[in-house]
Design a protein around this motif. Structure first.
Motif, short mmCIF file in Angstrom:
data_model
loop_
_atom_site.label_atom_id
_atom_site.label_comp_id
_atom_site.label_asym_id
_atom_site.label_seq_id
_atom_site.Cartn_x
_atom_site.Cartn_y
_atom_site.Cartn_z
N VAL A 173 30.43 41.15 32.02
CA VAL A 173 30.82 39.93 32.74
C VAL A 173 32.34 39.80 32.87
N THR A 174 33.08 40.60 32.12
CA THR A 174 34.55 40.53 32.16
C THR A 174 35.14 41.91 32.32
N VAL A 175 36.01 42.08 33.29
CA VAL A 175 36.79 43.31 33.46
C VAL A 175 38.25 42.92 33.50
N ASP A 176 39.00 43.40 32.53
CA ASP A 176 40.44 43.14 32.46
C ASP A 176 41.19 44.46 32.46
N VAL A 177 41.68 44.85 33.62
CA VAL A 177 42.42 46.11 33.75
C VAL A 177 43.83 45.83 34.26
N CYS A 178 44.38 44.71 33.84
CA CYS A 178 45.74 44.34 34.23
C CYS A 178 46.74 45.38 33.74
N GLN A 179 47.59 45.84 34.65
CA GLN A 179 48.69 46.75 34.35
C GLN A 179 48.20 48.01 33.62
N ARG A 180 47.26 48.72 34.23
CA ARG A 180 46.74 49.95 33.65
C ARG A 180 46.94 51.16 34.56
N ASP A 181 47.88 51.07 35.47
CA ASP A 181 48.22 52.18 36.36
C ASP A 181 46.99 52.65 37.15
N ILE A 182 46.30 51.70 37.74
CA ILE A 182 45.09 51.98 38.52
C ILE A 182 45.43 51.85 40.01
N SER A 183 44.97 52.82 40.80
CA SER A 183 45.20 52.77 42.24
C SER A 183 43.90 52.59 43.03
N ASP A 184 42.77 52.74 42.38
CA ASP A 184 41.47 52.66 43.07
C ASP A 184 40.46 51.99 42.15
N LEU A 185 39.91 50.88 42.59
CA LEU A 185 38.94 50.16 41.76
C LEU A 185 37.51 50.38 42.27
N LEU A 226 29.54 40.24 37.09
CA LEU A 226 30.92 39.96 36.73
C LEU A 226 31.32 38.53 37.11
N THR A 227 31.89 37.82 36.15
CA THR A 227 32.42 36.49 36.43
C THR A 227 33.94 36.46 36.34
N TYR A 228 34.53 37.44 35.67
CA TYR A 228 35.98 37.46 35.44
C TYR A 228 36.52 38.85 35.77
N LEU A 229 37.49 38.92 36.68
CA LEU A 229 38.10 40.19 37.05
C LEU A 229 39.60 40.02 37.13
N ASP A 230 40.32 40.79 36.34
CA ASP A 230 41.78 40.83 36.40
C ASP A 230 42.22 42.27 36.61
N CYS A 231 42.70 42.55 37.81
CA CYS A 231 43.21 43.90 38.12
C CYS A 231 44.66 43.80 38.58
N SER A 232 45.37 42.81 38.08
CA SER A 232 46.75 42.55 38.50
C SER A 232 47.69 43.65 38.02
N ARG A 233 48.85 43.71 38.70
CA ARG A 233 49.94 44.59 38.31
C ARG A 233 49.51 46.06 38.25
N ASN A 234 48.85 46.49 39.33
CA ASN A 234 48.50 47.88 39.50
C ASN A 234 49.02 48.32 40.88
N SER A 235 48.47 49.36 41.45
CA SER A 235 48.91 49.83 42.77
C SER A 235 47.69 50.00 43.69
N ILE A 236 46.79 49.03 43.64
CA ILE A 236 45.54 49.08 44.41
C ILE A 236 45.82 48.70 45.87
N ARG A 237 45.36 49.54 46.79
CA ARG A 237 45.59 49.31 48.22
C ARG A 237 44.38 48.67 48.91
N SER A 238 43.19 48.92 48.40
CA SER A 238 42.00 48.31 48.98
C SER A 238 41.06 47.92 47.85
N LEU A 239 40.30 46.85 48.10
CA LEU A 239 39.45 46.32 47.04
C LEU A 239 38.24 45.62 47.66
N ASP A 240 37.06 46.06 47.24
CA ASP A 240 35.81 45.49 47.75
C ASP A 240 35.12 44.72 46.64
N VAL A 241 35.12 43.40 46.74
CA VAL A 241 34.44 42.57 45.74
C VAL A 241 33.25 41.83 46.36
N SER A 242 32.74 42.37 47.45
CA SER A 242 31.65 41.69 48.16
C SER A 242 30.37 41.62 47.34
#
Length: 405
Positions: free
Chosen positions: A82-94, A103-119
């Motif tokens: 229910v929680t994914v916290d990948v803040c600042q983990r050098d991720i470019s593709d989620l 999932l109720t909580y998603l933090d993917c901040s401070r990475n280099s992600i160009r596209s993101l599908d949360v549909s």
């Protein structure tokens, strides 16, 4: 025939030719239930490069959700995520986040992600994707969102009309030319500064308490009959006509109570103080959403550090060091500009200092720490104790209108 059709569909999903797919029924059979949309919630998902292309995200999934360590995610393992916290983990593709439908909580901040599908993450209530490289963000399926922080990206359009439960919403530092928040009637906090907006209608946002919309091209702001609003502008030349604010000079803040400007001296906000037990950083914010977000990440909430004026002639600038992972706060333009020249991120004005200098915030520096080495407090006893154990007293950082508690 049905088997061949499935194999051909899988070919496109895993990047192999149709001939290869038809020749390898075993490979196809292994992948059928992993990539077929209707079976996402009913079959194991292999933790591999096909399903999770980014190695850092794949390692995170393996470490946090593969509880039986068999290299795949079972139905129950997926359901418990229910929680994914990948803040600042050098991720470019989620890619792969779509499997986590609970999932109720998603933090993917401070990475280099160009596209993101949360549909497919339709249960999300907290979503933080700020400081990435997103140019498109589709939130049409995310109807349960309450907290959304998507600032510091490259978004040119953003539709939040289906997210009618939004309470706290920040889309600062993007390239938005329009923003419709008419259906977000529960909003308490809205921050859309540093975009390309030329107008904004908040007449339906009757619960709004704080609005940050500076550094746009806004010349009209429809405030309707909002009972209480703190709008982050200051010293604007403006006039009100039929509940529409005509802005003639954009600076920082002004305030409204039932559409009438109020005395800034009686307008104040609580400043929350938090502590990170892992890094040793103290952090200060006026945002309830930011406070709650950090608490959910394991920060210790230490209460209200002080009470700040909603505006004054003395802004306190907030900066962030990406390398050291620390924040710094100062009223000095020279100190701010010097840190920016060294690579610090300018995060704008965090709050304001009291020009009447009623309650001092003492500043201390720890010479033995590489980062997170400043502390600010209204307590003279805390200041003196830190100095007694080796910290350096650096005088008064700024002033509040009242002490915390």
């Amino acid at each position: 025939m049905k088997k061949k059709i499935i194999a051909l569909a899988l070919a496109a999903a895993v990047g192999i030719t149709a001939v290869q797919a038809l020749q390898s029924d075993t490979v196809a059979a292994d992948r059928v239930e992993e990539v077929t949309a209707e079976d996402y919630d009913a079959s194991p998902v292999a933790i591999n490069a096909a399903n999770f292309p980014d190695e850092n995200f794949r390692d995170y999934v393996s470490e946090h959700f593969d509880t039986d360590h068999n290299g795949s995610l079972s139905v129950s393992e997926i359901g418990e995520a229910v929680t994914v916290d990948v803040c600042q983990r050098d991720i470019s593709d989620l890619t792969g986040i779509e499997y986590f439908t609970s999932l109720t909580y998603l933090d993917c901040s401070r990475n280099s992600i160009r596209s993101l599908d949360v549909s497919r993450n339709t249960a999300l209530t907290n979503f933080y994707c700020y400081d990435n490289r997103l140019s498109v963000l589709d939130l049409s399926s995310n109807t349960e969102l309450m907290f959304l922080y998507c600032g510091d990206n490259m978004l040119t359009r953003l539709n939040v009309s289906n997210s009618t439960n939004l309470l706290d919403f920040s889309c600062s530092n993007n390239q938005l030319e329009s923003l419709n928040v008419g259906s977000n009637t529960e909003l308490v906090y809205l921050c859309c500064d540093h975009n390309n907006l030329d107008s904004l209608d908040i007449s339906h946002n009757t619960e709004l308490k704080i609005l940050c919309c500076h550094n746009n091209q806004i010349t009209s702001l429809n405030i309707g009959s909002i009972p209480f609003l703190v709008d982050l502008y200051n010293n604007c030349e403006h006039r009100i006509e039929d509940n529409v604010v005509k802005i003639e000079r954009d600076n920082y803040r002004f305030y409204y109570d039932n559409g009438v400007e109020i005395n800034a001296e009686v307008a104040s906000i609580d400043m929350y103080r938090l502590y990170n037990p892992n890094s040793g950083e103290h952090f200060y914010t006026a945002s309830l959403g930011e406070r709650n977000h950090l608490i959910s990440l394991g920060w210790n909430y230490e209460g209200v550090g002080w009470v700040a004026p909603v505006t004054s002639n003395t802004p306190v600038y907030r900066l962030y060091n990406q390398n050291g992972g620390e924040h710094h706060y100062t009223t000095s333009v020279d100190e701010r500009d010097h840190l920016i020249s060294l690579g610090w991120n300018d995060e704008g004005i965090g709050w304001y200092s009291d020009d009447s200098r009623r309650v001092p915030l003492y500043r201390q520096y720890n010479p033995n720490a590489f980062a997170n080495n400043h502390n600010y407090t209204t307590s003279r006893s805390e200041n003196d104790w830190l100095v007694s154990i080796g910290w350096r007293a650096e005088g008064i950082g700024w002033y509040g209108t009242g002490a915390g508690g």
